[in-house]
Design a protein around this motif. Structure first.
Motif, PDB file in Angstrom:
ATOM      1  N   ASN A 237       0.820  -1.223   0.000  1.00  0.00           N
ATOM      2  CA  ASN A 237       0.000   0.000   0.000  1.00  0.00           C
ATOM      3  C   ASN A 237       0.850   1.268   0.000  1.00  0.00           C
ATOM      4  N   ALA A 238       1.784   1.366  -0.923  1.00  0.00           N
ATOM      5  CA  ALA A 238       2.647   2.542  -1.019  1.00  0.00           C
ATOM      6  C   ALA A 238       1.814   3.771  -1.369  1.00  0.00           C
ATOM      7  N   VAL A 239       1.922   4.807  -0.542  1.00  0.00           N
ATOM      8  CA  VAL A 239       1.125   6.013  -0.711  1.00  0.00           C
ATOM      9  C   VAL A 239       1.524   6.757  -1.988  1.00  0.00           C
ATOM     10  N   ALA A 240       2.736   6.585  -2.450  1.00  0.00           N
ATOM     11  CA  ALA A 240       3.197   7.275  -3.653  1.00  0.00           C
ATOM     12  C   ALA A 240       2.393   6.882  -4.886  1.00  0.00           C
ATOM     13  N   PHE A 241       1.732   5.740  -4.860  1.00  0.00           N
ATOM     14  CA  PHE A 241       0.972   5.255  -6.009  1.00  0.00           C
ATOM     15  C   PHE A 241      -0.535   5.465  -5.851  1.00  0.00           C
ATOM     16  N   ILE A 242      -0.961   6.354  -4.965  1.00  0.00           N
ATOM     17  CA  ILE A 242      -2.389   6.559  -4.725  1.00  0.00           C
ATOM     18  C   ILE A 242      -3.090   7.067  -5.979  1.00  0.00           C
ATOM     19  N   GLU A 243      -2.399   7.840  -6.809  1.00  0.00           N
ATOM     20  CA  GLU A 243      -3.009   8.358  -8.035  1.00  0.00           C
ATOM     21  C   GLU A 243      -3.126   7.288  -9.113  1.00  0.00           C
ATOM     22  N   ASP A 244      -2.399   6.195  -8.978  1.00  0.00           N
ATOM     23  CA  ASP A 244      -2.385   5.152  -9.993  1.00  0.00           C
ATOM     24  C   ASP A 244      -3.399   4.041  -9.748  1.00  0.00           C
ATOM     25  N   ILE A 245      -4.135   4.108  -8.668  1.00  0.00           N
ATOM     26  CA  ILE A 245      -5.076   3.017  -8.376  1.00  0.00           C
ATOM     27  C   ILE A 245      -6.476   3.292  -8.893  1.00  0.00           C
ATOM     28  N   GLY A 246      -6.713   4.413  -9.487  1.00  0.00           N
ATOM     29  CA  GLY A 246      -8.030   4.699 -10.049  1.00  0.00           C
ATOM     30  C   GLY A 246      -8.741   5.792  -9.280  1.00  0.00           C
ATOM     31  N   GLU A 247     -10.030   5.893  -9.560  1.00  0.00           N
ATOM     32  CA  GLU A 247     -10.845   6.931  -8.950  1.00  0.00           C
ATOM     33  C   GLU A 247     -11.106   6.624  -7.477  1.00  0.00           C
ATOM     34  N   THR A 248     -10.718   7.551  -6.630  1.00  0.00           N
ATOM     35  CA  THR A 248     -11.044   7.444  -5.214  1.00  0.00           C
ATOM     36  C   THR A 248     -11.697   8.755  -4.800  1.00  0.00           C
ATOM     37  N   THR A 249     -12.575   8.673  -3.853  1.00  0.00           N
ATOM     38  CA  THR A 249     -13.258   9.860  -3.346  1.00  0.00           C
ATOM     39  C   THR A 249     -12.973   9.991  -1.862  1.00  0.00           C
ATOM     40  N   THR A 250     -13.527  11.035  -1.283  1.00  0.00           N
ATOM     41  CA  THR A 250     -13.330  11.216   0.155  1.00  0.00           C
ATOM     42  C   THR A 250     -14.120  10.184   0.962  1.00  0.00           C
ATOM     43  N   GLU A 251     -15.115   9.547   0.327  1.00  0.00           N
ATOM     44  CA  GLU A 251     -15.897   8.529   1.015  1.00  0.00           C
ATOM     45  C   GLU A 251     -15.244   7.144   0.959  1.00  0.00           C
ATOM     46  N   THR A 252     -14.145   7.002   0.239  1.00  0.00           N
ATOM     47  CA  THR A 252     -13.472   5.707   0.123  1.00  0.00           C
ATOM     48  C   THR A 252     -12.849   5.349   1.475  1.00  0.00           C
ATOM     49  N   THR A 253     -13.216   4.194   1.995  1.00  0.00           N
ATOM     50  CA  THR A 253     -12.706   3.794   3.306  1.00  0.00           C
ATOM     51  C   THR A 253     -11.342   3.119   3.178  1.00  0.00           C
ATOM     52  N   LYS A 254     -10.708   2.930   4.318  1.00  0.00           N
ATOM     53  CA  LYS A 254      -9.398   2.285   4.341  1.00  0.00           C
ATOM     54  C   LYS A 254      -9.489   0.853   3.825  1.00  0.00           C
ATOM     55  N   THR A 255     -10.556   0.153   4.169  1.00  0.00           N
ATOM     56  CA  THR A 255     -10.745  -1.222   3.703  1.00  0.00           C
ATOM     57  C   THR A 255     -10.905  -1.261   2.186  1.00  0.00           C
ATOM     58  N   ASP A 256     -11.647  -0.295   1.642  1.00  0.00           N
ATOM     59  CA  ASP A 256     -11.800  -0.229   0.186  1.00  0.00           C
ATOM     60  C   ASP A 256     -10.468   0.050  -0.499  1.00  0.00           C
TER      61      ASP A 256
END
Length: 94
Positions: A34-53
């Protein structure tokens, strides 16, 4: 046994497959932790996206990287085999 591609193309494909395999294994490992540097590469995420998701998304992307690395491994073995056949001296152009 007849070759499909010549020794130069086989060597080029071998090198590209080696690089792709290494790169995808590293990327798969980074997504697995779960490298934070790749958060933009995992697709569409919103503020409602939970940690489990997010963890499920990271795991899915990691699995895709490992599957692609397996495909690259297949092509690495195939192109290495073709290089061995083509450089053994019995290379025929048809």
């Amino acid at each position: 046994m007849k070759t499909i591609c010549g020794p130069k193309l086989s060597m080029c494909c071998t090198l590209l497959s080696t690089w792709g395999l290494i790169m995808l294994l590293i990327l798969g490992g980074m997504f697995r932790v779960n490298a934070v540097a790749f958060i933009e590469d995992i697709g569409e995420t919103t503020t409602e996206t939970t940690k489990t998701d997010l963890e499920k998304i990271y795991t899915g992307v990691s699995n895709n990287c490992f599957i692609a690395a397996g495909i690259y491994l297949f092509f690495l073995l195939f192109s290495s085999w073709q290089y061995k056949l083509g450089s053994s001296g019995n290379y025929q152009v048809s």
